[in-house]
Write an enzyme that holds these catalytic residues in place. Structure first.
Site, PDB file in Angstrom:
ATOM      1  N   ASN A   1     -10.151  -0.394  -0.549  1.00 48.89           N
ATOM      2  CA  ASN A   1      -8.606  -0.167  -0.526  1.00 48.89           C
ATOM      3  C   ASN A   1      -7.999  -0.865  -1.754  1.00 48.89           C
ATOM      4  O   ASN A   1      -8.233  -1.938  -1.905  1.00 48.89           O
ATOM      5  CB  ASN A   1      -8.327  -1.010   0.814  1.00 48.89           C
TER       6      ASN A   1
ATOM      7  N   CYS B   1       0.969  -1.239   0.065  1.00 51.20           N
ATOM      8  CA  CYS B   1       0.069   0.169   0.037  1.00 51.20           C
ATOM      9  C   CYS B   1       0.795   1.311   0.088  1.00 51.20           C
ATOM     10  O   CYS B   1       0.275   2.407  -0.474  1.00 51.20           O
ATOM     11  CB  CYS B   1      -0.961   0.052   1.187  1.00 51.20           C
TER      12      CYS B   1
ATOM     13  N   HIS C   1      -3.727   7.204   1.921  1.00 49.71           N
ATOM     14  CA  HIS C   1      -4.176   5.738   1.609  1.00 49.71           C
ATOM     15  C   HIS C   1      -5.373   5.600   2.018  1.00 49.71           C
ATOM     16  O   HIS C   1      -5.902   5.828   3.330  1.00 49.71           O
ATOM     17  CB  HIS C   1      -3.013   4.740   2.174  1.00 49.71           C
TER      18      HIS C   1
END
Length: 326
Positions: free
Chosen positions: A283, A113, A253
């Site tokens: 996500n 990520c 994020h």
């Protein structure tokens, strides 16, 4: 001095958009359960003909169009992904070929990520040497390919997508507080491999010979994320000679709405300065920051002169942040 200036952004999403209600038809979950714990309402899932490489290419094309330059003007491609099309070659080289670029430096970065932040610092460092002039920095993922669809605690959290920026090396002012000082003002990266077992994929070419599935201990990840992200945001602002009061937008994020809220409160940042797309995209790992950035640029929130902070944390653990003046 030479800085890497963002001159274009772009993004791409798979055609199939899946709501929580849609997901509840296939997984033991409910819309209420997902929204309460994560803030997620929709995600996009790649179809058979959509891959990390095709999504990355579409995002790159959009960023090039926004920058007003041709693909042949790019001499560096750095692509962040944890879900490459193949073990090798790098998916960046597939994007290069799809864009019709005859020759340029092209490689992948793997930091999950945080991958886009890692890719940004790598590209920025290379551009400031003067060897390359223009770079495509891409975050692209098809996480749906590595999810365990029988594990409702993880499969509801992720989606697929891609985001890209075009960076150009330009001479600019040295004073970060001067509006003329456009570009990447500071970056800060971290990693701590002791936390592998909290967020990982249980496979790989040299261990199981398989791709594997994502595994996560959500409570522990949440705790580390809030602490680490707040700390790195403070670090990168200090490096840039700025304070939280100077920030126009934070593009984090997009993992979980509760992490976004907790991080902004810890820093004393108003919620209306935080770009949130987790409700629409879920996500998307390395794609989430550039996806959210492109949304905010295209809807007019992020404008020339704005101070924007990008931040992310992912498996490894890895985490990082960057301060950019648009």
């Amino acid at each position: 001095m030479i800085r890497s200036v963002v001159i274009g952004t772009g993004s791409a999403l798979p055609a199939r958009r899946v709501s929580n209600a849609d997901l509840a038809q296939e997984v033991d979950t409910t819309d209420e359960w997902i929204v309460e714990r994560t803030g997620i309402r929709f995600r996009h899932i790649a179809g058979p003909d959509e891959t990390t490489g095709t999504l990355a290419t579409d995002a790159a094309k959009a960023a090039l169009a926004a920058a007003g330059i041709a693909a042949q003007d790019i001499d560096l491609i750095v692509l962040a992904t944890a879900t490459p099309d193949q073990t090798f070659p790098a998916t960046a080289t597939k994007v290069q070929a799809a864009l019709g670029i005859d020759d340029c430096v092209a490689f992948d970065v793997a930091a999950v990520c945080s991958g886009f932040l890692y890719a940004v610092q790598v590209a920025d460092s290379m551009l400031r040497t003067g060897v390359q002039r223009r770079a495509l920095v891409i975050g692209a993922e098809t996480f749906s390919r590595i999810l365990d669809w029988d594990d409702r605690t993880t499969c509801v959290l992720f989606g697929d997508g891609a985001g890209a920026i075009v960076l150009e090396a330009r001479e600019t002012a040295d004073d970060n507080r001067d509006g003329a000082a456009r570009g990447i003002l500071a970056t800060r990266l971290h990693a701590d491999g002791r936390h592998n077992d909290l967020l990982y994929v249980d496979g790989g070419p040299s261990t199981t010979g398989t791709v594997g599935k994502l595994r996560m201990k959500g409570r522990e990840v949440f705790r580390h994320a809030v602490v680490n992200l707040a700390a790195v945001l403070g670090e990168v602002l200090s490096l840039a000679g700025l304070t939280a009061a100077d920030v126009d937008w934070v593009v984090p994020h997009q993992a979980n709405a509760r992490i976004l809220d907790a991080t902004s409160r810890k820093l004393g940042l108003p919620a209306d300065k935080v770009v949130v797309t987790v409700d629409q995209h879920a996500n998307t790992s390395a794609a989430s920051v550039p996806l959210a950035l492109d949304v905010a640029v295209r809807d007019g929130r992020i404008r020339d002169g704005h101070i924007v902070v990008l931040e992310a944390m992912g498996g490894g653990f890895t985490w990082g942040a960057a301060v950019v003046r648009f």
